[in-house]
Write a protein that holds these residues in place. Structure first.
Motif, PDB file in Angstrom:
ATOM      1  N   ILE A  98     -27.794  -1.798   1.556  1.00 45.29           N
ATOM      2  CA  ILE A  98     -26.624  -2.078   0.725  1.00 45.29           C
ATOM      3  C   ILE A  98     -27.108  -2.676  -0.584  1.00 45.29           C
ATOM      4  O   ILE A  98     -27.899  -3.634  -0.591  1.00 45.29           O
ATOM      5  CB  ILE A  98     -25.651  -3.058   1.417  1.00 45.29           C
ATOM      6  N   LYS A  99     -26.659  -2.080  -1.688  1.00 45.23           N
ATOM      7  CA  LYS A  99     -27.017  -2.555  -3.011  1.00 45.23           C
ATOM      8  C   LYS A  99     -25.788  -2.478  -3.899  1.00 45.23           C
ATOM      9  O   LYS A  99     -25.236  -1.394  -4.131  1.00 45.23           O
ATOM     10  CB  LYS A  99     -28.152  -1.707  -3.599  1.00 45.23           C
ATOM     11  N   ASP A 100     -25.307  -3.650  -4.363  1.00 48.80           N
ATOM     12  CA  ASP A 100     -24.121  -3.712  -5.228  1.00 48.80           C
ATOM     13  C   ASP A 100     -22.909  -3.040  -4.588  1.00 48.80           C
ATOM     14  O   ASP A 100     -22.130  -2.352  -5.255  1.00 48.80           O
ATOM     15  CB  ASP A 100     -24.416  -3.058  -6.588  1.00 48.80           C
ATOM     16  N   GLY A 101     -22.748  -3.231  -3.277  1.00 48.10           N
ATOM     17  CA  GLY A 101     -21.619  -2.670  -2.558  1.00 48.10           C
ATOM     18  C   GLY A 101     -21.750  -1.199  -2.228  1.00 48.10           C
ATOM     19  O   GLY A 101     -20.841  -0.609  -1.640  1.00 48.10           O
ATOM     20  N   LYS A 102     -22.854  -0.585  -2.601  1.00 49.03           N
ATOM     21  CA  LYS A 102     -23.099   0.822  -2.301  1.00 49.03           C
ATOM     22  C   LYS A 102     -24.008   0.924  -1.083  1.00 49.03           C
ATOM     23  O   LYS A 102     -25.004   0.199  -0.988  1.00 49.03           O
ATOM     24  CB  LYS A 102     -23.735   1.529  -3.498  1.00 49.03           C
ATOM     25  N   ILE A 103     -23.662   1.839  -0.178  1.00 49.95           N
ATOM     26  CA  ILE A 103     -24.356   1.941   1.104  1.00 49.95           C
ATOM     27  C   ILE A 103     -25.137   3.248   1.165  1.00 49.95           C
ATOM     28  O   ILE A 103     -24.617   4.325   0.856  1.00 49.95           O
ATOM     29  CB  ILE A 103     -23.353   1.899   2.274  1.00 49.95           C
ATOM     30  N   GLY A 104     -26.393   3.140   1.574  1.00 43.58           N
ATOM     31  CA  GLY A 104     -27.228   4.321   1.750  1.00 43.58           C
ATOM     32  C   GLY A 104     -27.870   4.320   3.124  1.00 43.58           C
ATOM     33  O   GLY A 104     -28.221   3.257   3.656  1.00 43.58           O
ATOM     34  N   VAL A 105     -28.014   5.510   3.709  1.00 41.69           N
ATOM     35  CA  VAL A 105     -28.572   5.646   5.054  1.00 41.69           C
ATOM     36  C   VAL A 105     -29.581   6.777   5.066  1.00 41.69           C
ATOM     37  O   VAL A 105     -29.383   7.815   4.418  1.00 41.69           O
ATOM     38  CB  VAL A 105     -27.471   5.944   6.097  1.00 41.69           C
ATOM     39  N   SER A 106     -30.652   6.584   5.821  1.00 37.78           N
ATOM     40  CA  SER A 106     -31.618   7.652   6.036  1.00 37.78           C
ATOM     41  C   SER A 106     -32.224   7.490   7.419  1.00 37.78           C
ATOM     42  O   SER A 106     -32.223   6.393   7.989  1.00 37.78           O
ATOM     43  CB  SER A 106     -32.725   7.617   4.972  1.00 37.78           C
ATOM     44  N   CYS A 107     -32.729   8.596   7.970  1.00 40.92           N
ATOM     45  CA  CYS A 107     -33.311   8.533   9.309  1.00 40.92           C
ATOM     46  C   CYS A 107     -34.547   9.416   9.391  1.00 40.92           C
ATOM     47  O   CYS A 107     -34.739  10.337   8.579  1.00 40.92           O
ATOM     48  CB  CYS A 107     -32.288   8.942  10.360  1.00 40.92           C
ATOM     49  N   THR A 108     -35.386   9.158  10.376  1.00 42.47           N
ATOM     50  CA  THR A 108     -36.586   9.941  10.608  1.00 42.47           C
ATOM     51  C   THR A 108     -36.953   9.866  12.083  1.00 42.47           C
ATOM     52  O   THR A 108     -36.628   8.882  12.756  1.00 42.47           O
ATOM     53  CB  THR A 108     -37.761   9.431   9.752  1.00 42.47           C
ATOM     54  N   ASP A 109     -37.604  10.925  12.590  1.00 40.30           N
ATOM     55  CA  ASP A 109     -38.096  10.884  13.964  1.00 40.30           C
ATOM     56  C   ASP A 109     -39.541  10.423  14.028  1.00 40.30           C
ATOM     57  O   ASP A 109     -40.171  10.449  15.083  1.00 40.30           O
ATOM     58  CB  ASP A 109     -37.948  12.251  14.642  1.00 40.30           C
ATOM     59  N   ASN A 110     -40.068   9.962  12.880  1.00 40.85           N
ATOM     60  CA  ASN A 110     -41.418   9.403  12.814  1.00 40.85           C
ATOM     61  C   ASN A 110     -41.348   8.021  12.193  1.00 40.85           C
ATOM     62  O   ASN A 110     -41.395   7.876  10.962  1.00 40.85           O
ATOM     63  CB  ASN A 110     -42.331  10.308  11.996  1.00 40.85           C
ATOM     64  N   PRO A 111     -41.221   6.973  13.023  1.00 36.58           N
ATOM     65  CA  PRO A 111     -41.075   5.616  12.485  1.00 36.58           C
ATOM     66  C   PRO A 111     -42.206   5.189  11.550  1.00 36.58           C
ATOM     67  O   PRO A 111     -42.007   4.306  10.710  1.00 36.58           O
ATOM     68  CB  PRO A 111     -41.040   4.747  13.750  1.00 36.58           C
ATOM     69  N   GLN A 112     -43.378   5.807  11.671  1.00 42.44           N
ATOM     70  CA  GLN A 112     -44.496   5.426  10.807  1.00 42.44           C
ATOM     71  C   GLN A 112     -44.271   5.876   9.357  1.00 42.44           C
ATOM     72  O   GLN A 112     -44.956   5.386   8.450  1.00 42.44           O
ATOM     73  CB  GLN A 112     -45.798   6.022  11.349  1.00 42.44           C
ATOM     74  N   SER A 113     -43.333   6.779   9.160  1.00 39.75           N
ATOM     75  CA  SER A 113     -43.026   7.205   7.786  1.00 39.75           C
ATOM     76  C   SER A 113     -41.858   6.408   7.229  1.00 39.75           C
ATOM     77  O   SER A 113     -41.048   6.922   6.455  1.00 39.75           O
ATOM     78  CB  SER A 113     -42.728   8.706   7.755  1.00 39.75           C
ATOM     79  N   TRP A 114     -41.778   5.147   7.584  1.00 42.73           N
ATOM     80  CA  TRP A 114     -40.640   4.310   7.224  1.00 42.73           C
ATOM     81  C   TRP A 114     -40.499   4.119   5.713  1.00 42.73           C
ATOM     82  O   TRP A 114     -39.386   3.931   5.202  1.00 42.73           O
ATOM     83  CB  TRP A 114     -40.728   2.951   7.913  1.00 42.73           C
ATOM     84  N   LYS A 115     -41.610   4.175   4.984  1.00 46.51           N
ATOM     85  CA  LYS A 115     -41.529   3.976   3.536  1.00 46.51           C
ATOM     86  C   LYS A 115     -40.707   5.093   2.883  1.00 46.51           C
ATOM     87  O   LYS A 115     -39.851   4.830   2.026  1.00 46.51           O
ATOM     88  CB  LYS A 115     -42.929   3.909   2.926  1.00 46.51           C
ATOM     89  N   CYS A 171     -38.512   6.879   4.423  1.00 43.53           N
ATOM     90  CA  CYS A 171     -37.152   6.716   4.937  1.00 43.53           C
ATOM     91  C   CYS A 171     -36.400   5.653   4.137  1.00 43.53           C
ATOM     92  O   CYS A 171     -35.229   5.837   3.781  1.00 43.53           O
ATOM     93  CB  CYS A 171     -37.215   6.347   6.422  1.00 43.53           C
ATOM     94  N   LEU A 172     -37.069   4.542   3.834  1.00 42.05           N
ATOM     95  CA  LEU A 172     -36.456   3.480   3.034  1.00 42.05           C
ATOM     96  C   LEU A 172     -36.135   3.982   1.633  1.00 42.05           C
ATOM     97  O   LEU A 172     -35.033   3.736   1.100  1.00 42.05           O
ATOM     98  CB  LEU A 172     -37.382   2.270   2.970  1.00 42.05           C
ATOM     99  N   ASP A 173     -37.061   4.702   1.033  1.00 43.35           N
ATOM    100  CA  ASP A 173     -36.816   5.239  -0.314  1.00 43.35           C
ATOM    101  C   ASP A 173     -35.615   6.184  -0.318  1.00 43.35           C
ATOM    102  O   ASP A 173     -34.803   6.168  -1.253  1.00 43.35           O
ATOM    103  CB  ASP A 173     -38.063   5.985  -0.807  1.00 43.35           C
ATOM    104  N   ALA A 174     -35.491   6.999   0.739  1.00 38.68           N
ATOM    105  CA  ALA A 174     -34.367   7.941   0.816  1.00 38.68           C
ATOM    106  C   ALA A 174     -33.046   7.199   0.974  1.00 38.68           C
ATOM    107  O   ALA A 174     -32.021   7.605   0.413  1.00 38.68           O
ATOM    108  CB  ALA A 174     -34.586   8.907   1.973  1.00 38.68           C
ATOM    109  N   ALA A 175     -33.043   6.108   1.758  1.00 39.94           N
ATOM    110  CA  ALA A 175     -31.821   5.313   1.930  1.00 39.94           C
ATOM    111  C   ALA A 175     -31.406   4.678   0.611  1.00 39.94           C
ATOM    112  O   ALA A 175     -30.214   4.678   0.246  1.00 39.94           O
ATOM    113  CB  ALA A 175     -32.040   4.250   2.998  1.00 39.94           C
ATOM    114  N   VAL A 176     -32.360   4.148  -0.123  1.00 39.41           N
ATOM    115  CA  VAL A 176     -32.067   3.534  -1.417  1.00 39.41           C
ATOM    116  C   VAL A 176     -31.548   4.575  -2.400  1.00 39.41           C
ATOM    117  O   VAL A 176     -30.581   4.329  -3.152  1.00 39.41           O
ATOM    118  CB  VAL A 176     -33.324   2.841  -1.972  1.00 39.41           C
ATOM    119  N   ALA A 177     -32.157   5.763  -2.386  1.00 41.75           N
ATOM    120  CA  ALA A 177     -31.716   6.825  -3.285  1.00 41.75           C
ATOM    121  C   ALA A 177     -30.287   7.262  -2.963  1.00 41.75           C
ATOM    122  O   ALA A 177     -29.478   7.494  -3.871  1.00 41.75           O
ATOM    123  CB  ALA A 177     -32.667   8.014  -3.189  1.00 41.75           C
ATOM    124  N   SER A 178     -29.966   7.365  -1.671  1.00 41.84           N
ATOM    125  CA  SER A 178     -28.613   7.799  -1.298  1.00 41.84           C
ATOM    126  C   SER A 178     -27.576   6.755  -1.680  1.00 41.84           C
ATOM    127  O   SER A 178     -26.422   7.102  -1.993  1.00 41.84           O
ATOM    128  CB  SER A 178     -28.545   8.101   0.199  1.00 41.84           C
TER     129      SER A 178
END
Length: 429
Positions: A53-70, A72-79
């Protein structure tokens, strides 16, 4: 957990809040083709869902490889950058909750011998009536979910599930039944096989039924389909506030018979996914959506509650490919006056074909009957060749005469067999 800590350290530099759901699962299954095992499979998997959550905006991302979390985090922030802002009031803080698993049986493991035992018992029950197996299955699953957020919330739980299903045929008549439970003591493969063989064997040489108005006995499978088609969507707070709910203007009004209640109970031991918290970490509670016929509550997740200035009801569940929280229910129970639903004559309906075509706004439906029987002298008697029922799902809530004591768990529903008066049945003229 090191992985989750790393995600939060990175997220705190670029987000206001973050949430992580980490899941691991393992399952084993065996499928029948006719009387023989056609295929067996074992699967293992992991999944990671990051919500920011950033400034009231919500982003979500998922992956089946937890080691690629970086990534996944970038995709959530972008969304989140492309999301519409809401009046966000924050992720939940940690609470002192009972951490004992509520849907876990340590006897359920991915054990081939245990799956074979379920298959053997399923086939044994299928021998009760003269019918042939066309297909069937048995499966065992184990999972562990960890939910954490940047407020320090950290919940983890294990879950199990056993499931069996069988389809049989006799002549042109088919029968299907299934059963599932998180507790090995509560699954009954023999009964599942017996009932599948009953509907196949006894459904032969059905008679036509005259078009008219009848008392109808709906199986748990059938009543659950009608609930899914219109009642459950009408209880969603999102649908209420966007004008897509029949119940939108009926809070506090009578929407069902005096004895009918619809309650979400996350702690009912018959449920498949009981938990002390919902998909966002909110402490759950029993929610009477309809109590003695009166509409009492709607269901909200955090996002919908914040958007429409309502109290969250801890009704968030994790569904769909994205894994984002959505409004749902935990163990939805329909209750009414207990009775022998077969005592008086009527028509029993085991399944429906086309329940998904019901109009979710108006509740109008017209569906084909599957495995229908006439009921006389307290039991199913002559099979019915074909027929349809039509009516309105919301009106059915007012026509329920009573419910069986015995219930069946189907997904997130715990439902009895229900007797309904005055339904329109379409047969021959």
């Amino acid at each position: 957990m090191k992985l989750i800590d790393e995600i939060f350290r990175a997220a705190q530099k670029i987000t206001d809040e973050a949430e992580v759901l980490l899941a691991h699962s393992e399952s084993i299954s065996a499928d029948l083709k006719q009387d023989n095992i056609a295929i067996g499979s074992r699967t293992r998997g992991s999944g990671l869902i990051i919500r920011v959550i950033k400034d009231g905006k919500i982003g979500v991302s998922c992956t089946d490889n937890p080691q690629s979390w970086k990534k996944c985090l970038d995709a959530a922030v972008a969304s989140a950058k492309f999301a519409d802002p809401v009046n966000w009031k924050g992720l939940p803080d940690p609470q002192q909750l009972d951490k004992k698993p509520l849907a876990f049986d340590n006897r359920i493991t991915p054990d081939p011998a245990l799956v074979m035992n379920l298959i053997s018992r399923l086939k044994s029950g299928a021998e009760t009536y003269n019918a042939d197996i066309t297909s069937g299955s048995a499966s065992l699953a184990w999972s562990e979910h960890t939910l954490a957020n940047s407020h320090g919330l950290f919940y983890s739980e294990k879950g199990t599930q056993a499931q069996v299903g069988l389809e049989m045929i006799a002549g042109q008549s088919t029968g299907y039944e299934s059963d599932s439970s998180w507790n090995l003591d509560n699954i009954n493969p023999e009964k599942t096989g017996e009932e599948a063989s009953f509907f196949a064997a006894k459904g032969q040489n059905g008679e036509e039924i005259k078009t008219g108005t009848y008392d109808v006995i709906l199986s748990p499978q059938t009543i659950s389909q009608l609930l899914d088609a219109a009642i459950i969507p009408a209880l969603s707070g999102r649908n209420v506030h966007t004008g897509r709910s029949f119940f939108a203007d009926k809070m506090g009004q009578q929407v069902a018979g005096d004895n009918i209640s619809l309650i979400d109970d996350p702690f009912d031991s018959r449920g498949l996914a009981n938990s002390a918290w919902d998909g966002e970490g909110m402490p759950v509670r029993k929610i009477p959506f309809i109590e003695n016929g009166i509409l009492k509550s709607f269901a909200y997740d955090l996002r919908t509650a914040y958007r429409y200035d309502q109290e969250p009801t801890a009704s968030a569940v994790r569904t769909g490919q994205s894994g984002a929280p959505a409004i749902g229910n935990h163990n939805l129970l329909i209750t009414g006056k207990e009775m022998n639903v077969y005592e008086e004559p009527g028509i029993y309906v085991h399944d429906l074909i086309g329940a998904h075509t019901a109009n979710p706004m108006s509740g109008d439906f017209s569906v084909e009957l599957s495995s229908p029987f006439k009921v006389h002298d307290g039991e199913m008697s002559e099979p019915i060749r074909t027929g349809m029922i039509s009516g309105n799902i919301f009106e059915i809530l007012h026509k329920i005469d009573g419910c069986s004591k015995e219930t069946k768990t189907l997904g997130s529903l715990i439902v009895p067999t229900v007797r309904i008066s005055g339904l329109s049945v379409i047969g021959r003229a």
